[in-house]
Design a protein around this motif. Structure first.
Motif, PDB file in Angstrom:
ATOM      1  N   PRO A  66       1.480   3.853  -4.971  1.00 56.90           N
ATOM      2  CA  PRO A  66       0.452   3.534  -5.969  1.00 56.90           C
ATOM      3  C   PRO A  66       1.017   2.608  -7.043  1.00 56.90           C
ATOM      4  O   PRO A  66       2.187   2.690  -7.404  1.00 56.90           O
ATOM      5  CB  PRO A  66       0.094   4.907  -6.552  1.00 56.90           C
ATOM      6  CG  PRO A  66       0.501   5.891  -5.509  1.00 56.90           C
ATOM      7  CD  PRO A  66       1.716   5.306  -4.856  1.00 56.90           C
ATOM      8  N   GLY A  67       0.174   1.718  -7.519  1.00 62.33           N
ATOM      9  CA  GLY A  67       0.581   0.836  -8.602  1.00 62.33           C
ATOM     10  C   GLY A  67       1.020  -0.541  -8.155  1.00 62.33           C
ATOM     11  O   GLY A  67       1.099  -1.457  -8.982  1.00 62.33           O
ATOM     12  N   ARG A  68       1.329  -0.708  -6.877  1.00 65.78           N
ATOM     13  CA  ARG A  68       1.682  -2.034  -6.403  1.00 65.78           C
ATOM     14  C   ARG A  68       0.423  -2.898  -6.256  1.00 65.78           C
ATOM     15  O   ARG A  68      -0.656  -2.389  -5.980  1.00 65.78           O
ATOM     16  CB  ARG A  68       2.411  -1.957  -5.059  1.00 65.78           C
ATOM     17  CG  ARG A  68       3.832  -1.419  -5.181  1.00 65.78           C
ATOM     18  CD  ARG A  68       4.505  -1.357  -3.832  1.00 65.78           C
ATOM     19  NE  ARG A  68       5.876  -0.855  -3.953  1.00 65.78           N
ATOM     20  CZ  ARG A  68       6.596  -0.397  -2.949  1.00 65.78           C
ATOM     21  NH1 ARG A  68       6.075  -0.359  -1.717  1.00 65.78           N
ATOM     22  NH2 ARG A  68       7.825   0.032  -3.140  1.00 65.78           N
ATOM     23  N   ARG A 103       0.816  -1.218   0.000  1.00 68.36           N
ATOM     24  CA  ARG A 103       0.000   0.000   0.000  1.00 68.36           C
ATOM     25  C   ARG A 103       0.850   1.268   0.000  1.00 68.36           C
ATOM     26  O   ARG A 103       0.321   2.366  -0.163  1.00 68.36           O
ATOM     27  CB  ARG A 103      -0.910   0.020   1.226  1.00 68.36           C
ATOM     28  CG  ARG A 103      -2.026  -1.006   1.191  1.00 68.36           C
ATOM     29  CD  ARG A 103      -2.953  -0.822   2.369  1.00 68.36           C
ATOM     30  NE  ARG A 103      -4.084  -1.756   2.331  1.00 68.36           N
ATOM     31  CZ  ARG A 103      -5.161  -1.632   3.068  1.00 68.36           C
ATOM     32  NH1 ARG A 103      -5.271  -0.613   3.921  1.00 68.36           N
ATOM     33  NH2 ARG A 103      -6.140  -2.508   2.972  1.00 68.36           N
TER      34      ARG A 103
END
Length: 321
Positions: free
Chosen positions: A168-170, A165
């Motif tokens: 972003p994007g993970r 978390r």
């Protein structure tokens, strides 16, 4: 069969899952087919397996049988990576190389283009960020739809979920899987609070206390049971000790009073416990599975569930608030 969301994700699964640890070894192809047919006919969708099960044979069976019994798009196939048994030794390798190698093998054996839920099988020595980066890669390449973890303790679960978390994007961690039953309530100490805090789905394995909660060991070890086998006796033996007997007897007493079987009481307690998404059934025969599937329209009275809480380890915080 009713379905449930996997935590706060968009993934939905049947509220009972079919585990396949014995497929390809103790459960032959014909029996596995009967299990899958019964499960699908009852509305089951969640199949849980691992690259390590039967040295890949469980996944091979699933790859063949799903095409014969159901439609791939109707099933939620969950598998695991990072754990193997080599020369009789258990080896955990959660490096990027090992995880992606396991994934490639799983896709091939399962005869599918994607895995619905790909899980790290156990906490390993590789840096966690490396293991999670492999999950990101697998999702980005379309090989995996959702990612989860298995057999992580509470702080490991929280660390994995937090890391994903952080930027972003993970790929978010959407689920956790550990042992949980009336004979194994350790998950309530740290794992389930982490599951709740991060909005994860929760898949208990061995919800019947490795078979002990069915009552089959009350008079000894039956022939043909896991407890009588050379390769599974070690798995059952810890729950045949004196401290487990009071719980088994309480389950049997509740079953008598409710006109249920001990299996039904034990399974219903787990299935409807707070935060549980779907218990994973390790049935080895169609008869065993039918007994589990027959619980669909049944439930435990709250006072009975609470009494079993008290007998098996004390009040359940998530139930009592």
């Amino acid at each position: 069969m009713e379905t449930r969301r996997v935590g706060t994700s968009g993934l939905a699964v049947s509220r009972l899952g079919l585990g396949t640890m014995t497929w390809g070894r103790d459960t032959a192809a014909q029996e596995a087919r009967a299990l899958l047919e019964s499960f699908c006919e009852a509305g089951g969708t969640l199949l849980d397996t691992a690259a390590a099960y039967g040295a890949g044979d469980a996944e091979r069976l699933i790859g063949r049988l799903v095409a014969e019994v159901s439609r791939r798009e109707d099933m939620v196939i969950a598998t695991k990576a990072g754990f193997v048994i080599r020369n009789g030794k258990r080896i955990v390798d959660t490096s990027r190389r090992a995880l992606l190698r396991d994934l490639a093998g799983s896709l091939r054996r399962l005869n599918t283009d994607y895995i619905d839920l790909w899980q790290i099988h156990a906490w390993g020595d590789a840096p966690l960020e490396e293991s999670l980066a492999a999950m990101d890669h697998a999702v980005a390449q379309g090989m995996v739809r959702y990612a989860g973890i298995s057999n992580f303790v509470g702080w490991q679960t929280a660390q994995a979920a937090t890391w994903q978390r952080a930027f972003p994007g993970r790929t978010p961690v959407v689920s956790a899987q550990v042992e949980y039953s009336l004979l194994a309530r350790r998950a309530e100490v740290e794992v389930l609070p982490a599951v709740e805090a991060f909005g994860l789905g929760f898949f208990p394995w061995s919800p019947l206390g490795r078979g002990v909660l069915t009552g089959q060991y009350r008079r000894g070890t039956p022939r043909g049971s896991r407890g009588s086998s050379d390769h599974f006796a070690w798995f059952v033996e810890p729950y045949l000790q004196t401290r487990s007997r009071a719980v088994v007897e309480a389950v049997a007493k509740a079953a008598d009073g409710l006109d249920l079987t001990p299996l039904e009481v034990a399974l219903l307690w787990v299935r409807d416990a707070p935060l549980v998404t779907a218990p994973l059934l390790g049935a080895r025969t169609a008869g065993q599975l039918k007994a589990c599937l027959d619980t669909e329209a049944k439930s435990l009275p709250t006072e009975i569930a609470t009494a079993l809480d008290d007998v098996s380890g004390g009040p359940m915080v998530a139930r009592t608030g």
